[in-house]
Design a protein around this motif. Structure first.
Motif, PDB file in Angstrom:
ATOM      1  N   UNK A  72       0.863  -1.167   0.000  1.00 39.44           N
ATOM      2  CA  UNK A  72       0.000   0.000   0.000  1.00 39.44           C
ATOM      3  C   UNK A  72       0.908   1.228   0.000  1.00 39.44           C
ATOM      4  N   UNK A  73       0.388   2.359  -0.466  1.00 42.22           N
ATOM      5  CA  UNK A  73       1.162   3.603  -0.444  1.00 42.22           C
ATOM      6  C   UNK A  73       0.187   4.756  -0.608  1.00 42.22           C
ATOM      7  N   UNK A  74       0.038   5.574   0.418  1.00 43.63           N
ATOM      8  CA  UNK A  74      -0.917   6.664   0.365  1.00 43.63           C
ATOM      9  C   UNK A  74      -0.367   7.928   0.990  1.00 43.63           C
ATOM     10  N   UNK A  75      -1.140   9.000   0.885  1.00 39.63           N
ATOM     11  CA  UNK A  75      -0.814  10.278   1.527  1.00 39.63           C
ATOM     12  C   UNK A  75      -2.015  10.694   2.354  1.00 39.63           C
ATOM     13  N   UNK A  76      -1.777  11.037   3.612  1.00 33.92           N
ATOM     14  CA  UNK A  76      -2.850  11.410   4.526  1.00 33.92           C
ATOM     15  C   UNK A  76      -2.546  12.757   5.157  1.00 33.92           C
ATOM     16  N   UNK A  77      -3.586  13.524   5.381  1.00 31.62           N
ATOM     17  CA  UNK A  77      -3.445  14.789   6.097  1.00 31.62           C
ATOM     18  C   UNK A  77      -3.775  14.579   7.563  1.00 31.62           C
ATOM     19  N   UNK A  78      -2.982  15.206   8.432  1.00 36.47           N
ATOM     20  CA  UNK A  78      -3.143  15.057   9.872  1.00 36.47           C
ATOM     21  C   UNK A  78      -3.082  16.445  10.501  1.00 36.47           C
TER      22      UNK A  78
END
Length: 281
Positions: A72-78
């Protein structure tokens, strides 16, 4: 802040093998995903997605014989803030708990509350109820268990962790959960990513993490007995009664793990540098 997160697992399978995978970010964080962490297999196979009884996103595959890589490979905002805390959060009497919290008071595969009850009351009955009592449990577990990957054993229970005094993050979590349940505090097992953002260098090899959530004051709160400090960039994957409910991978047949990489790193708004990859064969 923006974080790139993901994993890459490689298995060697002697025969076609059905597998269940819990590797995607929890649905409660779906709206924070700037780029979804879609599951990819090499070689490509059919993937069936479903929700388990705890609401976690799961995937079913039949892995072919030979080498197979799942990633898996994603970008998340925190929001970049630490885990929320409220020292005044009160313990709710059992008779007033919502029905959905009651299951997290009962013994489970790795959390033998029936065995630990007398010990828990003798050890923590003098602590103030609510947040201070849960923190006392975390402090005790953090000091009691010595961390080391060489001590990892997938069958270790909370009682064994207490007696042996060694383990990895899941062992800290199982023991803390069991002790909280003994004290009539609902506690559930969580697995996911915990970044090294804000931690002093050098950083150790990245891995998936385990922590717990406890029900106080009408809501669930994060407690992390393994780290027992302020953490930023925590991203949930799945939650259940213990690790038996939420294994990251479950195979219905023999397999050998040949490669294991996990990453979660802060990235800028305008670019996305390669994540720091740590491999343990």
């Amino acid at each position: 802040m923006r974080m790139r997160l993901g994993c890459r697992l490689t298995f060697d399978l002697p025969a076609p093998t059905p597998m269940i995978l819990l590797l995607n970010v929890h649905y409660s964080r779906a709206s924070d995903l700037e780029r979804p962490d879609l599951l990819v297999t090499d070689p490509p196979v059919a993937i069936e997605a479903y929700r388990d009884s705890f609401g976690n996103w799961c995937s079913r595959v039949v892995a072919p014989a030979g080498l197979m890589t799942i990633s898996t490979d994603g970008v998340i905002r925190d929001d970049g803030r630490p885990d929320p805390a409220d020292q005044s959060a009160e313990q709710i009497p059992v008779e007033l708990l919502p029905a959905e919290a009651l299951a997290y008071l009962l013994p489970s595969r790795y959390c033998e509350t029936d065995v630990l009850s007398d010990f828990a009351w003798a050890q923590f009955n003098h602590e103030p109820q609510g947040w201070p009592r849960v923190q006392a449990v975390c402090d005790f577990v953090h000091e009691k268990i010595r961390f080391g990957y060489e001590h990892s054993r997938p069958t270790r229970t909370a009682v064994e962790a207490l007696n042996e005094g060694v383990g990895v993050c899941r062992d800290y979590t199982h023991l803390a959960i069991a002790l909280c349940r003994c004290l009539n505090i609902p506690a559930r097992y969580c697995t996911g990513y915990v970044s090294d953002i804000g931690q002093p260098m050098p950083h150790s090899a990245m891995d998936f993490a385990a922590w717990m959530e406890v029900y106080l004051g009408g809501r669930w709160w994060v407690f992390d007995p393994r780290n027992n400090d302020t953490r930023f960039g925590r991203v949930l994957i799945a939650q259940g009664r213990d690790a038996a409910d939420v294994p990251l991978t479950h195979s219905f047949g023999r397999h050998e793990l040949k490669g294991f990489e996990v990453w979660i790193d802060e990235v800028g708004e305008a670019d996305e540098p390669s994540a720091r990859l740590q491999q343990a064969l």
